[in-house]
Design a protein around this motif. Sequence first.
Motif, PDB file in Angstrom:
ATOM      1  N   ASP A 162      -6.583 -12.274  11.425  1.00  0.00           N
ATOM      2  CA  ASP A 162      -5.831 -11.042  10.993  1.00  0.00           C
ATOM      3  C   ASP A 162      -6.199 -10.379   9.606  1.00  0.00           C
ATOM      4  N   TRP A 163      -7.273  -9.775   9.393  1.00  0.00           N
ATOM      5  CA  TRP A 163      -7.672  -9.510   7.787  1.00  0.00           C
ATOM      6  C   TRP A 163      -6.680  -8.670   7.214  1.00  0.00           C
ATOM      7  N   SER A 164      -6.192  -7.550   8.248  1.00  0.00           N
ATOM      8  CA  SER A 164      -5.282  -6.651   7.644  1.00  0.00           C
ATOM      9  C   SER A 164      -3.994  -7.236   6.664  1.00  0.00           C
ATOM     10  N   ARG A 175      -4.603   0.128  13.397  1.00  0.00           N
ATOM     11  CA  ARG A 175      -2.968  -0.100  14.058  1.00  0.00           C
ATOM     12  C   ARG A 175      -2.095  -0.564  13.126  1.00  0.00           C
ATOM     13  N   ASP A 176      -2.405  -1.174  11.931  1.00  0.00           N
ATOM     14  CA  ASP A 176      -1.390  -1.754  11.373  1.00  0.00           C
ATOM     15  C   ASP A 176      -0.326  -0.737  10.323  1.00  0.00           C
ATOM     16  N   ARG A 177       0.852  -0.525  11.243  1.00  0.00           N
ATOM     17  CA  ARG A 177       1.674   0.638  10.479  1.00  0.00           C
ATOM     18  C   ARG A 177       2.329  -0.135   9.222  1.00  0.00           C
ATOM     19  N   ASP A 196       2.872  -9.622  18.583  1.00  0.00           N
ATOM     20  CA  ASP A 196       3.721  -8.542  19.648  1.00  0.00           C
ATOM     21  C   ASP A 196       4.694  -7.760  19.004  1.00  0.00           C
ATOM     22  N   ARG A 197       4.342  -6.495  19.043  1.00  0.00           N
ATOM     23  CA  ARG A 197       5.249  -5.442  18.304  1.00  0.00           C
ATOM     24  C   ARG A 197       6.822  -5.790  18.472  1.00  0.00           C
ATOM     25  N   ILE A 210       2.221   2.105   5.497  1.00  0.00           N
ATOM     26  CA  ILE A 210       3.524   2.392   4.909  1.00  0.00           C
ATOM     27  C   ILE A 210       3.365   1.851   3.377  1.00  0.00           C
ATOM     28  N   LEU A 211       2.886   0.520   3.141  1.00  0.00           N
ATOM     29  CA  LEU A 211       2.715   0.062   1.842  1.00  0.00           C
ATOM     30  C   LEU A 211       1.855   0.847   1.093  1.00  0.00           C
ATOM     31  N   LEU A 212       0.575   1.262   1.914  1.00  0.00           N
ATOM     32  CA  LEU A 212      -0.333   2.179   1.107  1.00  0.00           C
ATOM     33  C   LEU A 212       0.239   3.683   0.576  1.00  0.00           C
TER      34      LEU A 212
END
Length: 370
Positions: A249-251, A15-17, A344-345, A21-23
């Motif tokens: 939050d490992w991501s 879910r980590d947008r 919270d996005r 993007i960084l990738l």
Amino acid sequence: MSSHAVTRLLRPFIRDRLLHILLLIGVLLFAIEPQPLSVFRHVIDWRTINTLLGLMLLTKGVEVSGYFDFIGRQIINALHSERWLALFLVFSAALLSSFLTNDVALFIVIPLTITLKKLSALPVNRLIIFQALAVNVGSLLTPIGNPQNILLWGESSLSFMAFIGQMAPLAAALMLSLLAITWLSFPARNIVKKAPTQSYPYQKLLLLGCVVLYGVFLVSLELAQPLYGLLTVFIGFLLLARRVLLQIDWSLIFVFIMMFIDIKLFTELQVMQPLFSGISALPDSAVYSLGIGLSQVISNVPATILLLNYVPSSALLAYAVNAGGFGLAIGSLANLIALRMAGDRRIWLHFHYYSLPFLAWAALIGWLLL
């Protein structure tokens, strides 16, 4: 490990947008100018990564123990007005960040603030936004408040107190401004408390374990051995409460790793080198603007590292990169930590409603004070 645990670990990565993007940026930059893969492990600031992960584990351990619920209830019972509660939390975040660094301050105040959501109808997201601004304001005062100041102080000839004297005018002006905005942004109405559904007990054994592990971790940081401190914390939670390892939050760790890699690839692009080499000849106004602008693109710590290669450590540079911590979320790593911890996005867009005007104000005040 059960399938449920694996799913819980992988869900944030899916879910980590921001991480996606960084990738993508990293792949594009690498395609433009390939480098040996072995280079990347040297550009990652592993001390920062180890410190961040250790603090995340310890904070989550205290949260799981239930102690934040207990303290949150005490605070709400003592402060009845939304406005005074907001002022207390904002000032506390700023004060802690001056001497514990902005990241450490966030790992103390944000989980406590999130707990308030369970206890009342407070606008918790807005409180977190103001605390993110507060740690950027408070941390700019001292040489140890944030990573960019540590770098600037090390490159300067100033004593500890002389550095504080240099930064005090900007810190005071911005702190007064932030407190005024906080006063206007939070009403004086009484806090609407939710009916208690439990007595808010906390697990004393787990809390005590977290305190002991925190002490060990701080000693490891003082001895410049954060990896050993992190391993101690990790093993401690394996024995005390394994569920803590699944709930952090490992991501976020991989977001920071990719930021280091992307910045390395960006700053070494051949097309950028002529632009960088001309920095030393720029007038003060251009260096000041560049410090703020680069912070909005690559964050203020990498911007500081880059600019110190071409201009000396000075009040001009210190004011620029610290002001640059406001504005876009990427301007300061503390912003990213605070917003990610909120979970919270919707907070990301709302953050910029306050941070972008505050960037303009900080940039103006900083220039006028130089």
